[in-house]
Write a protein that holds these residues in place. Sequence first.
Motif, PDB file in Angstrom:
ATOM      1  N   GLY A  77       0.806  -1.210   0.000  1.00  0.00           N
ATOM      2  CA  GLY A  77       0.000   0.000   0.000  1.00  0.00           C
ATOM      3  C   GLY A  77       0.840   1.260   0.000  1.00  0.00           C
ATOM      4  N   MET A  78       1.990   1.217  -0.647  1.00  0.00           N
ATOM      5  CA  MET A  78       2.903   2.357  -0.702  1.00  0.00           C
ATOM      6  C   MET A  78       3.067   2.800  -2.147  1.00  0.00           C
ATOM      7  N   SER A  79       3.676   3.937  -2.316  1.00  0.00           N
ATOM      8  CA  SER A  79       3.961   4.412  -3.664  1.00  0.00           C
ATOM      9  C   SER A  79       5.178   3.679  -4.217  1.00  0.00           C
ATOM     10  N   LYS A  80       5.275   3.640  -5.525  1.00  0.00           N
ATOM     11  CA  LYS A  80       6.384   2.948  -6.165  1.00  0.00           C
ATOM     12  C   LYS A  80       7.708   3.629  -5.868  1.00  0.00           C
ATOM     13  N   SER A  81       7.705   4.948  -5.794  1.00  0.00           N
ATOM     14  CA  SER A  81       8.951   5.660  -5.498  1.00  0.00           C
ATOM     15  C   SER A  81       9.442   5.362  -4.086  1.00  0.00           C
ATOM     16  N   ALA A  82       8.518   5.239  -3.118  1.00  0.00           N
ATOM     17  CA  ALA A  82       8.928   4.920  -1.749  1.00  0.00           C
ATOM     18  C   ALA A  82       9.529   3.520  -1.670  1.00  0.00           C
ATOM     19  N   VAL A  83       8.940   2.568  -2.397  1.00  0.00           N
ATOM     20  CA  VAL A  83       9.491   1.213  -2.412  1.00  0.00           C
ATOM     21  C   VAL A  83      10.870   1.199  -3.062  1.00  0.00           C
ATOM     22  N   GLU A  84      11.043   1.965  -4.131  1.00  0.00           N
ATOM     23  CA  GLU A  84      12.353   2.017  -4.792  1.00  0.00           C
ATOM     24  C   GLU A  84      13.407   2.615  -3.874  1.00  0.00           C
ATOM     25  N   ARG A  85      13.045   3.643  -3.099  1.00  0.00           N
ATOM     26  CA  ARG A  85      14.015   4.213  -2.167  1.00  0.00           C
ATOM     27  C   ARG A  85      14.373   3.222  -1.065  1.00  0.00           C
ATOM     28  N   GLY A  86      13.384   2.484  -0.571  1.00  0.00           N
ATOM     29  CA  GLY A  86      13.690   1.477   0.429  1.00  0.00           C
ATOM     30  C   GLY A  86      14.553   0.357  -0.115  1.00  0.00           C
ATOM     31  N   LEU A  87      14.276  -0.084  -1.358  1.00  0.00           N
ATOM     32  CA  LEU A  87      15.095  -1.127  -1.973  1.00  0.00           C
ATOM     33  C   LEU A  87      16.519  -0.655  -2.205  1.00  0.00           C
ATOM     34  N   ARG A  88      16.685   0.611  -2.558  1.00  0.00           N
ATOM     35  CA  ARG A  88      18.032   1.131  -2.790  1.00  0.00           C
ATOM     36  C   ARG A  88      18.865   1.079  -1.514  1.00  0.00           C
ATOM     37  N   GLN A  89      18.249   1.380  -0.373  1.00  0.00           N
ATOM     38  CA  GLN A  89      18.977   1.307   0.893  1.00  0.00           C
ATOM     39  C   GLN A  89      19.297  -0.130   1.286  1.00  0.00           C
ATOM     40  N   LEU A  90      18.391  -1.057   0.963  1.00  0.00           N
ATOM     41  CA  LEU A  90      18.601  -2.450   1.353  1.00  0.00           C
ATOM     42  C   LEU A  90      19.564  -3.169   0.424  1.00  0.00           C
ATOM     43  N   ALA A  91      19.570  -2.812  -0.859  1.00  0.00           N
ATOM     44  CA  ALA A  91      20.400  -3.524  -1.831  1.00  0.00           C
ATOM     45  C   ALA A  91      21.825  -3.009  -1.877  1.00  0.00           C
TER      46      ALA A  91
ATOM     47  N   ALA B 292       1.395  -7.267   9.407  1.00  0.00           N
ATOM     48  CA  ALA B 292       1.567  -5.925   9.960  1.00  0.00           C
ATOM     49  C   ALA B 292       2.226  -4.989   8.950  1.00  0.00           C
ATOM     50  N   ALA B 293       3.137  -5.517   8.139  1.00  0.00           N
ATOM     51  CA  ALA B 293       3.772  -4.679   7.113  1.00  0.00           C
ATOM     52  C   ALA B 293       2.779  -4.233   6.061  1.00  0.00           C
ATOM     53  N   GLU B 294       1.732  -5.037   5.817  1.00  0.00           N
ATOM     54  CA  GLU B 294       0.729  -4.670   4.821  1.00  0.00           C
ATOM     55  C   GLU B 294      -0.356  -3.780   5.395  1.00  0.00           C
ATOM     56  N   ALA B 295      -0.643  -3.924   6.693  1.00  0.00           N
ATOM     57  CA  ALA B 295      -1.761  -3.188   7.274  1.00  0.00           C
ATOM     58  C   ALA B 295      -1.342  -1.852   7.867  1.00  0.00           C
ATOM     59  N   LEU B 296      -0.107  -1.738   8.360  1.00  0.00           N
ATOM     60  CA  LEU B 296       0.337  -0.526   9.031  1.00  0.00           C
ATOM     61  C   LEU B 296       1.162   0.345   8.092  1.00  0.00           C
ATOM     62  N   THR B 297       1.200   1.614   8.405  1.00  0.00           N
ATOM     63  CA  THR B 297       2.086   2.519   7.684  1.00  0.00           C
ATOM     64  C   THR B 297       3.534   2.234   8.075  1.00  0.00           C
ATOM     65  N   PRO B 298       4.515   2.619   7.258  1.00  0.00           N
ATOM     66  CA  PRO B 298       5.914   2.323   7.616  1.00  0.00           C
ATOM     67  C   PRO B 298       6.336   2.887   8.968  1.00  0.00           C
ATOM     68  N   ARG B 299       5.857   4.061   9.342  1.00  0.00           N
ATOM     69  CA  ARG B 299       6.243   4.620  10.628  1.00  0.00           C
ATOM     70  C   ARG B 299       5.628   3.826  11.775  1.00  0.00           C
ATOM     71  N   LEU B 300       4.343   3.466  11.663  1.00  0.00           N
ATOM     72  CA  LEU B 300       3.721   2.660  12.709  1.00  0.00           C
ATOM     73  C   LEU B 300       4.323   1.259  12.764  1.00  0.00           C
TER      74      LEU B 300
END
Length: 530
Positions: free
Chosen positions: A78-92, A138-146
């Motif tokens: 339930g996130m934007s594609k740009s937010a997922v790409e930024r998270g993947l960049r930090q993890l990869a 929980a990752a699907e139901a909650l926001t990243p901050r929560l």
Amino acid sequence: MSAVALAASEAAPHPQPPRAAAVVRPRDGGHSIRVPLRLVVGVQYSDAALAVYVKIAALALRPEGCTAKVSVLAEYLGMSKSAVERGLRQLAQPDPLEGLTEVPTTRRTLPGGRGQSAHRTVRPLADGELWVRVPVRAAEALTPRLLRVYALLAYATARRIPVTAAELGAMLHHHTGKQTGESLGERQARRLVDELAATGWLTLHRREGEQGRHAYETHRSPLHAVPAAEQAPATPVIHDGSGAGDHDGSLASKEDLTTDRRLKTQLGGGNRRRRGDRKWVAGPVDNSVSPTFGSGGLVLRTDDETLSSSPAAGRAAYTSPALQLSPRIWRVLEPVRHEVAALSPYVMRRIAREIGAQLDAYGGSEERLHDRLTRRYASSKAVRDFGRWMLGAALVRHGCGDPRCETGVMWDTGTDCETCALTRQVDQARAARDAELAESARLLEERRQQRLRQTAERDQEQQSAHQLPRKLTYREREQAPDDEIRAVMAVHGPVVALHLYGHLRTLPLLDGRLDPDQTGSDRRTHAESQ
């Protein structure tokens, strides 16, 4: 028959329908993932990176691994594609602090060259590494901050660590904006805990913990269903940013026409400041000046004389208030007053500010700047741009870091500056050393060139000495002297001499029985017989 069934149904008790949360089953079977604690508490990882890690780790449990595209991961979370790409960049990428890569990624390409989605796995946990168990749902139901707040409280609950709101806020950080890297604080932490408790993933027992702290109880699944109004609030969440949380902080109000969906975006949310309808207009401000300032020109006024100038031809008219110089600046400009009249008010204002700043720094020493302008104007040739010369050459102080130094001389005492003298000595010594090194390098280069020339000449001589003479014609054989034939035999041997000069000329010189005087007659006899 229908009447009997109706009576029986009315006699039997009607049970209440179960709640939605009582019969709900996790979509992924209630799986939970062991997440490294460094990813939860690390400032270098954003909140979106934690949610992306949990979903990739869950998909990586399949036999084929995680092969979901970024758009699919964004739809799951339930996130934007740009937010997922930024998270993947930090993890990869390797962690800037420890150099660890949490999500190793392998790019895949078909034999025809057409690309496929990447294959992603997670780093195995090291022995003794701290971790926290987070449900995938929980990752699907909650926001990243929560989700991050949930992971922190889950670890504290499992370890039985009493946590205060201040300590929880110190472990949460801003990841965007001017406050990047700073902690959220106690108020934001309390607000996030209340929001997490409202979702059902956390039960908050107020003042029931150790020393009056709140007691937290995390759950593997929510205790109650979250209404639709709570899942998608009408007003955006802007606790950690200027934009709505579901739009990744973007305040865009128009859809880019280059995208595939040409949807008309409706303005809303109330998070953009609007300009008023201009019904109220401020009254005019009295900016009138004294007649000394003039209108559109430059007025330089002192007690004894006044110098004014009008805008130059071809230049736009200056509509702002004219410039009036202070007496101290006018006294400093005394050596170049005849040049000031041609300057524009803007350049003159910059010159006045520079002079004022230096006077304040030197304690009001007008004589020092006056002397500097006098000396440099007298030693300068024709000045093309007087304003540039004033700002770039005339007013620039030359000397060391000591503000009392004026071109190598202490202004207050008139003695030579020790720092500048030492600097000159060092520069002279360095220049002499550089000249000595350059001369040494030149001599070495000359010697090397001389050795190269000698080597080339020696090689050429040796090559010419060992080079075989060319094959001679019959006439050249007859005219060749005997000393030349002997020299060829001495250097190249008799076989080469026989080949070049023939047996008639070479054999008599080999055995030595024939008289050299008879050699010519023998050659003539041989030629006549031929």
